[in-house]
Design an enzyme around this catalytic site. Structure first.
Site, PDB file in Angstrom:
ATOM      1  N   GLU A 105     -37.460  98.495  94.859  1.00 47.93           N
ATOM      2  CA  GLU A 105     -38.603  97.966  95.461  1.00 47.93           C
ATOM      3  C   GLU A 105     -38.816  96.735  94.805  1.00 47.93           C
ATOM      4  O   GLU A 105     -39.526  95.784  95.460  1.00 47.93           O
ATOM      5  CB  GLU A 105     -39.549  98.818  94.879  1.00 47.93           C
ATOM      6  CG  GLU A 105     -39.662 100.261  95.506  1.00 47.93           C
ATOM      7  CD  GLU A 105     -40.692 101.374  94.855  1.00 47.93           C
ATOM      8  OE1 GLU A 105     -41.254 100.967  93.970  1.00 47.93           O
ATOM      9  OE2 GLU A 105     -40.507 102.369  95.258  1.00 47.93           O
ATOM     10  N   HIS A 158     -50.774  97.205 132.358  1.00 46.10           N
ATOM     11  CA  HIS A 158     -49.878  96.924 133.272  1.00 46.10           C
ATOM     12  C   HIS A 158     -48.986  98.153 133.613  1.00 46.10           C
ATOM     13  O   HIS A 158     -48.249  98.093 134.555  1.00 46.10           O
ATOM     14  CB  HIS A 158     -49.293  95.673 133.642  1.00 46.10           C
ATOM     15  CG  HIS A 158     -50.013  94.540 133.906  1.00 46.10           C
ATOM     16  ND1 HIS A 158     -49.560  93.242 133.992  1.00 46.10           N
ATOM     17  CD2 HIS A 158     -51.293  94.445 134.389  1.00 46.10           C
ATOM     18  CE1 HIS A 158     -50.541  92.437 134.398  1.00 46.10           C
ATOM     19  NE2 HIS A 158     -51.752  93.122 134.754  1.00 46.10           N
ATOM     20  N   ALA A 195     -60.431  91.859 114.625  1.00 46.72           N
ATOM     21  CA  ALA A 195     -59.355  91.171 115.409  1.00 46.72           C
ATOM     22  C   ALA A 195     -58.522  91.920 116.499  1.00 46.72           C
ATOM     23  O   ALA A 195     -58.351  93.160 116.200  1.00 46.72           O
ATOM     24  CB  ALA A 195     -58.419  90.489 114.341  1.00 46.72           C
TER      25      ALA A 195
END
Length: 442
Positions: free
Chosen positions: A417, A153, A24
Site C-alpha cells: 500500500e 445517444h 459537478a
C-alpha cells in the site's frame, strides 16, 4: 505564469470546489475513447460509404452519410450490427483518463459515446452505477451515492436505438424529451466539464444546439461550464484557417456559458486531470497499518492511542479518512473518527457539524472469499488497494505487523500500500515509533 497555466490553475481551483460540493457533472465525447483505440465514426462508416459510392474522408456531415446509407439500403440492420461489433470490443481497455475520472467523487456522467469503457472503469473500481439510455429507464437515476451514466445517444448493446442517422437526430427531442429536461435542470445547478470533443466534432454541434434550445437562446445558462480543447497543430493542412475557425468556436462556446481551456496537445489532458484529482483529494488521508493480537500490552496501547488520536484529529479538522480496515488498527480508526465528530477544530480550521459517513470511508478486504489460487487473490487485493488509495493524497502508516507461522513479521500488504501510494505521489508519513512496516519505511 503563462495565460495557459493561469487558465488551467483557475479551472482546477473552481471545478475542484464544485466537485467537493457535489455540484459537478462530466460530459464525455469520443476523444476520450480514442485513447483506448476506438477510432470513431469515420472508421465505423468507411465501409458503408463505399457501398453507396462515397468516400468517408471527403464527408464532413457523417450524420447525413449514415442517413444516406439507411435510405439506400432501406434498413439499418448492417449498421446496427457494426455498431455492436465496433463499440463492444472487449480488447479495448479504459485509459488512465478513465481511471483518474473514476477517482473523483462525481456522480453524474453524460456521454454521446456508445462504447462500454466507462462501465468497465466503474466495474474495475467496484463502483456502483446505473445507465440511463432513454426516457424509459430514467426512473433508475439519482440513487443515493450511486453514479448515473446518461448515454444520451444510446448503448452499443442496443444498437437499433442508437442515435446515428439524421432522422434519429431530428426525432431526438421527441424520443428523449425527459432526458433533455434532466440535462437542462442539471446544467442549471451543476457545473459541467466537457471532455473529448473537438471543435469540429459533429456530436458537440448537436449537443450545443440542444443546450441553446433548452435555455431559450444565447447566454441563458445560469452556470459557468468548462471545455478542454487542443489547439490546431501547425502540421495540419490549412492550419491558419482551422485556427481562425477554432477561435470562432471558442467564442461561440462562451455564449453557452462554457469557458475553454486550450491545450497545446490533447495528450496534456491526462496531466490536467491528475492535477484536478490531486486538488479534490487534498483533504483525503489514507491510513494503512495493522497489528496482531498477542503483542506486549505497552505496544498495543501505543498503537491504539496513536490510531484513535490521529483519526479523531483528522475528522475534527475536516479531513476525510480512507482505510482498508487493517487488523485492530481498523477498529481504532473507527473509534477515533467517531470521537472526532464531536471534537472542536484546531485554530484556523472551520468548526462544522460532522456526520461520520461523510468523512470515514472503509473498504474491508474479502478475507474469507475462496480464490482459485494465491495469484488470483494477490491480483484482486492489489486492484482493491489501488482503488482505495487513488482517492487520497496523504498516506499515514501505523505499525504494520502480522503473524506468520507463529512469528510476528512486517505486514507485506502494508508495504504494498505504501508502494502504491508513493507511485501515485502521495505524501508518506510512517510513524516509526509504532514499529513494524512503519519503522522499516522510516
Amino acid at each position: 505564469m503563462t495565460s495557459k497555466e493561469r487558465d488551467i490553475e483557475n479551472f482546477i481551483d473552481e471545478y475542484a470546489k464544485k466537485i467537493i460540493e457535489g455540484k459537478a457533472s462530466v460530459f464525455i465525447g469520443s476523444g476520450i475513447s480514442r485513447g483506448a483505440g476506438l477510432l470513431g465514426w469515420q472508421h465505423l462508416l468507411e465501409g458503408f460509404a463505399k457501398e453507396i459510392g462515397l468516400d468517408v474522408k471527403k464527408e464532413t456531415d457523417l450524420i447525413s452519410l449514415a442517413q444516406y446509407y439507411v435510405n439506400n439500403k432501406a434498413t439499418r440492420d448492417k449498421l446496427s450490427e457494426k455498431i455492436r461489433e465496433f463499440f463492444t470490443d472487449t480488447t479495448k481497455s479504459p485509459t488512465e483518463n478513465h481511471h483518474v475520472l473514476a477517482a473523483l467523487p462525481i456522480t453524474n456522467y453524460w456521454t454521446t459515446n456508445y462504447d462500454k469503457l466507462l462501465e468497465r472503469t466503474f466495474d474495475y473500481h467496484h463502483i456502483k452505477y446505473v445507465s440511463v439510455i432513454d426516457d424509459a429507464n430514467i426512473k433508475w437515476s439519482n440513487r443515493a451515492r450511486e453514479i448515473t451514466l446518461h448515454k444520451i445517444h444510446g448503448d452499443a448493446e442496443s444498437p437499433d436505438n442508437c442515435v446515428i442517422t439524421k432522422e434519429d437526430y431530428d426525432r431526438f427531442s421527441q424520443t428523449h424529451e425527459m432526458l433533455l429536461a434532466k440535462l437542462k435542470a442539471e446544467m442549471s445547478y451543476n457545473t459541467f466539464l466537457f471532455l473529448g470533443y473537438s471543435f469540429s466534432d459533429t456530436d458537440i454541434q448537436h449537443i450545443l444546439s440542444r443546450i441553446r434550445a433548452v435555455f431559450g437562446g444565447k447566454a441563458k445558462s445560469p452556470k459557468t461550464h468548462y471545455c478542454i480543447l487542443a489547439k490546431c497543430q501547425e502540421s495540419e493542412e490549412d492550419h491558419e484557417y482551422k485556427n481562425t475557425k477554432q477561435s470562432h468556436h471558442i467564442a461561440d462556446l462562451r455564449t453557452f456559458g462554457i469557458q475553454t481551456i486550450l491545450l497545446d496537445d490533447y495528450s496534456e489532458i491526462t496531466t490536467v486531470l491528475r492535477l484536478l484529482r490531486n486538488k479534490v483529494c487534498l483533504q483525503n488521508v489514507f491510513i494503512t497499518g495493522s497489528y496482531p493480537h498477542g503483542l506486549e500490552i505497552n505496544e498495543v496501547e501505543i498503537n491504539h492511542r496513536t490510531a484513535t488520536t490521529i483519526a479523531a484529529a483528522l475528522i475534527a479538522n475536516n479531513f476525510n479518512i480512507y482505510t482498508g480496515y487493517g487488523m485492530n488498527v481498523g477498529v481504532d480508526i473507527v473509534q477515533g473518527a467517531h470521537d472526532g465528530c464531536t471534537l472542536p477544530a484546531a485554530p484556523g480550521y472551520e468548526k462544522t457539524i460532522k456526520w461520520l459517513n461523510d468523512h470515514l470511508f472503509i473498504y474491508p478486504f474479502p478475507y474469507n472469499k475462496k480464490w482459485k489460487d494465491d495469484a488470483e487473490r494477490k491480483q484482486h487485493y492489489t486492484k482493491w488497494r489501488e482503488g482505495i488509495i487513488e482517492k487520497s493524497q496523504v498516506t499515514i502508516v501505523i505499525s504494520g505487523k502480522k503473524v506468520v507461522n507463529g512469528e510476528v513479521v512486517v505486514a507485506d500488504g502494508v508495504l504494498e500500500e505504501v508502494s502504491i501510494s508513493r507511485k501515485q505521489g502521495n505524501l508518506i508519513i510512517p510513524l516509526a515509533f509504532t514499529g513494524g512496516a512503519a519503522e522499516q519505511i522510516w
